[in-house]
Design a protein around this motif. Structure first.
Motif, mmCIF file in Angstrom:
data_model
loop_
_atom_site.group_PDB
_atom_site.id
_atom_site.type_symbol
_atom_site.label_atom_id
_atom_site.label_comp_id
_atom_site.label_asym_id
_atom_site.label_seq_id
_atom_site.Cartn_x
_atom_site.Cartn_y
_atom_site.Cartn_z
ATOM 1 N N ARG A 73 0.837 -1.202 0.000
ATOM 2 C CA ARG A 73 0.000 0.000 0.000
ATOM 3 C C ARG A 73 0.874 1.255 0.000
ATOM 4 O O ARG A 73 0.615 2.207 -0.741
ATOM 5 C CB ARG A 73 -0.904 0.003 1.238
ATOM 6 N N CYS A 74 1.921 1.211 0.804
ATOM 7 C CA CYS A 74 2.868 2.321 0.882
ATOM 8 C C CYS A 74 3.518 2.578 -0.480
ATOM 9 O O CYS A 74 3.593 3.723 -0.947
ATOM 10 C CB CYS A 74 3.915 1.966 1.932
ATOM 11 N N VAL A 75 3.980 1.510 -1.144
ATOM 12 C CA VAL A 75 4.623 1.635 -2.457
ATOM 13 C C VAL A 75 3.631 2.157 -3.492
ATOM 14 O O VAL A 75 3.954 3.053 -4.280
ATOM 15 C CB VAL A 75 5.215 0.282 -2.895
ATOM 16 N N ASP A 132 -0.169 5.135 -7.740
ATOM 17 C CA ASP A 132 -0.848 4.139 -8.568
ATOM 18 C C ASP A 132 -1.912 3.399 -7.757
ATOM 19 O O ASP A 132 -1.760 3.204 -6.544
ATOM 20 C CB ASP A 132 0.174 3.134 -9.100
ATOM 21 N N ILE A 133 -2.980 3.000 -8.428
ATOM 22 C CA ILE A 133 -4.019 2.147 -7.832
ATOM 23 C C ILE A 133 -4.191 0.946 -8.746
ATOM 24 O O ILE A 133 -4.912 1.011 -9.755
ATOM 25 C CB ILE A 133 -5.358 2.895 -7.675
ATOM 26 N N MET A 166 -6.749 -3.106 1.097
ATOM 27 C CA MET A 166 -5.739 -2.815 2.108
ATOM 28 C C MET A 166 -4.385 -2.538 1.475
ATOM 29 O O MET A 166 -3.604 -1.728 1.980
ATOM 30 C CB MET A 166 -5.645 -4.001 3.076
ATOM 31 N N ALA A 167 -4.105 -3.204 0.365
ATOM 32 C CA ALA A 167 -2.838 -3.009 -0.340
ATOM 33 C C ALA A 167 -2.852 -1.791 -1.251
ATOM 34 O O ALA A 167 -1.858 -1.499 -1.921
ATOM 35 C CB ALA A 167 -2.486 -4.255 -1.147
ATOM 36 N N GLY A 168 -3.985 -1.084 -1.303
ATOM 37 C CA GLY A 168 -4.069 0.109 -2.139
ATOM 38 C C GLY A 168 -4.536 -0.163 -3.541
ATOM 39 O O GLY A 168 -4.385 0.680 -4.433
ATOM 40 N N GLY A 169 -5.139 -1.345 -3.762
ATOM 41 C CA GLY A 169 -5.644 -1.685 -5.084
ATOM 42 C C GLY A 169 -7.142 -1.521 -5.169
ATOM 43 O O GLY A 169 -7.802 -1.085 -4.219
#
Length: 549
Positions: free
Chosen positions: A281-283, A289-290, A324-327
């Motif tokens: 998620r941080c990266v 990017d999503i 949660m991972a930013g996707g």
């Protein structure tokens, strides 16, 4: 102006733009992430941090002696907090385990004797971190204390009385939760009274009292998130079930955090994978990017599988892990940056990877699943695999079929490690990180999972365990003691043979894996570390002879 001059001018302009944008990209990657895992196990600590380092980020990690380990799960939380605060200004983002900061480690969160006041005071250190660097994006993860379903499942990582009364405690609290959710019938009420009589009062009070402290500490973390000291908070449900004390506490915490919304708070089944998920998620955030993720399941129960150690269908856990991972979950492969495929048993059961049932003969379900993988790879899709037919290791029939179809070096992510939700969460994170590296970098991440999840966990682990008693010295599967070195030597020999058998060292840029050595850093056979002598030698020579810039 002559045509030649015009051509030269255009070339110079294009070259300048390329250099300028290239420098921006390099500068963008020249970011520092501070990472505190929940213990020093290889997959929690070194392997996860290395995945991010290999993307081009600097990852600051604390001195290992400050972290909880097997012999000292309490670690050094006060010294760790000071290290984090001292280093916070060096970082652009941080991913930090609250279990390490409050209790010392994940295991210590199950065994501690902290007062509520002490636990909350240690949680308050996250406000000090924010004060030290107000611009720091602070991603925090913590566990909702697990409820092992049997005494044996505890593995001596809970309070000592759990070895005798753990099964009764789990069943009693399952009935407590069922009473709240659905009510109890006459037989269940009778069972509940029986468990109350069988479990020593002091043991149950101790177990529930420790959980109450953890619950209040997690509420403190939620309060800090509401205040803005914590950017994003993830709570993981360690070993869980539909009816359990863990599930009951999860519902209470979710309700307490309701005002935060999913952009700032999530709870999920699983815990060991969350460090990597939040680093991803941080990266993704640093990259701006999503990633879009589509998900496919093997035939049968598939998406509705409720795997071992979980309280919810795997489709729900995966959806949460993606966010949660930013996707972003999507339904169309056409739009997806990652096509995630989940290997499940047709009937939705989860076996154990070291059981005799984990054979190399694929059934129709596995063959159909691999055909799905093959089709997506042939279409040029970035494919990741979450392998949850078995817990604590790969499905051998899946892996041999991927090998025979020459797909092992064509996919972008794989995990069959530990609990099913650990596997899917870790593989999802790996698949998103694969967007930011090349094929050699992707293979480097895959190799570790092939060595660990497949060759070691599903095969070598049991072979070595069966031969422990013939080795000199003392030691068991759970505590190898003086048999650690001969066990490591046998595991290394068997691993190197299988690396050669399955051509893993022939993958692009992966020749270094042929000499891989196995270590048991926790002196038990469940966790293995993998040492790459060739790679270590190259790194050592680079440090001794740095390239001048």
């Amino acid at each position: 102006m002559s045509i030649l001059k015009k051509i030269v001018l255009v070339y110079v302009m294009v070259f300048s733009i390329f250099c300028f944008t290239g420098n921006i990209a390099l500068a963008h990657l020249n970011k520092t992430i501070l990472f505190v895992p929940h213990d020093n196990r290889p997959i929690s600590f070194k392997q996860t941090a290395d995945n991010i380092r290999d993307l081009g980020y600097e990852v600051l990690t604390p001195p290992e002696e400050l972290l909880g380990n097997r012999t000292n799960p309490q670690g050094h939380p006060d010294e760790l907090a000071e290290w984090v605060i001292d280093n916070a200004k060096k970082a652009d983002s941080a991913v930090i385990s609250a279990d390490s900061m409050i209790y010392g480690s994940l295991v210590a969160s199950r065994k501690h004797n902290l007062s509520v006041e002490t636990a909350q005071q240690r949680a308050e250190n996250f406000a000090r971190i924010h004060e030290a660097n107000p611009s720091l994006k602070l991603y925090v993860f913590a566990s909702i204390m697990r409820t092992p379903q049997t005494s044996e499942a505890s593995g001596s990582e809970d309070a000592s009385y759990y070895a005798q009364y753990g099964t009764d405690i789990a069943r009693y609290t399952a009935l407590t939760d069922k009473k709240v959710q659905d009510g109890l019938n006459r037989s269940e009420r009778k069972q509940m009274k029986m468990y109350e009589q069988n479990i020593p009062k002091e043991a149950l009070e101790d177990w529930l009292g420790r959980r109450a402290t953890n619950l209040e500490a997690n509420k403190k973390l939620i309060d800090l998130t509401k205040k803005g000291d914590i950017t994003y908070l993830a709570l993981g449900c360690d070993d869980n079930a539909k009816y359990s004390q863990t599930n009951m506490e999860r519902r209470e915490l979710d309700d307490f955090a309701k005002s935060l919304g999913s952009s700032r708070y999530q709870s999920v089944a699983g815990i060991d994978e969350i460090g990597f998920v939040l680093l991803t998620r941080c990266v993704n955030n640093l990259q701006g990017d999503i990633p879009f993720v589509s998900v496919h399941y093997a035939k049968g129960t598939g998406a509705n599988t409720i795997p071992a150690y979980s309280n919810e269908p795997i489709k729900d856990s995966i959806k949460t892990h993606v966010k949660m991972a930013g996707g972003l979950p999507v339904t169309s492969d056409k739009r997806a940056n990652l096509v995630f495929m989940v290997n499940t048993n047709f009937d939705g059961t989860t076996g154990a990877a070291n059981d005799l049932s984990n054979t190399y003969t694929p059934n129709e379900n596995v063959l159909n699943f691999v055909q799905m993988v093959n089709t997506k790879v042939a279409e040029g899709k970035n494919v990741g695999i979450g392998d949850i037919t078995f817990g604590n290791g790969s499905d051998n029939s899946l892996m041999i079929t991927l090998y025979n179809q020459k797909l092992l070096d064509k996919i972008n992510a794989y995990s069959g490690w530990n609990t099913p939700t650990n596997s899917t969460g870790y593989a999802l994170a790996m698949g998103m990180c694969a967007n930011y590296t090349d094929r050699v970098g992707i293979l480097k991440m895959l190799e570790v999972r092939y060595l660990d999840d497949w060759l070691y966990q599903a095969n070598i682990r049991q072979t070595v365990a069966n031969k422990l008693n013939s080795m000199p010295g003392e030691g068991t599967y759970g505590d190898t003691k003086t048999r650690t070195v001969p066990a490591e030597e046998l595991a290394t020999k068997l691993l190197q043979e299988k690396i050669a058998q399955y051509d893993l060292a022939t993958f692009d840029g992966q020749s270094y894996v042929k000499d891989t050595q196995v270590r048991f850093p926790w002196e038990r056979m469940f966790e293995a570390d993998f040492i790459f002598p060739q790679e270590e030698q190259i790194n050592m020579e680079s440090e001794q002879n740095p390239i001048e810039k």
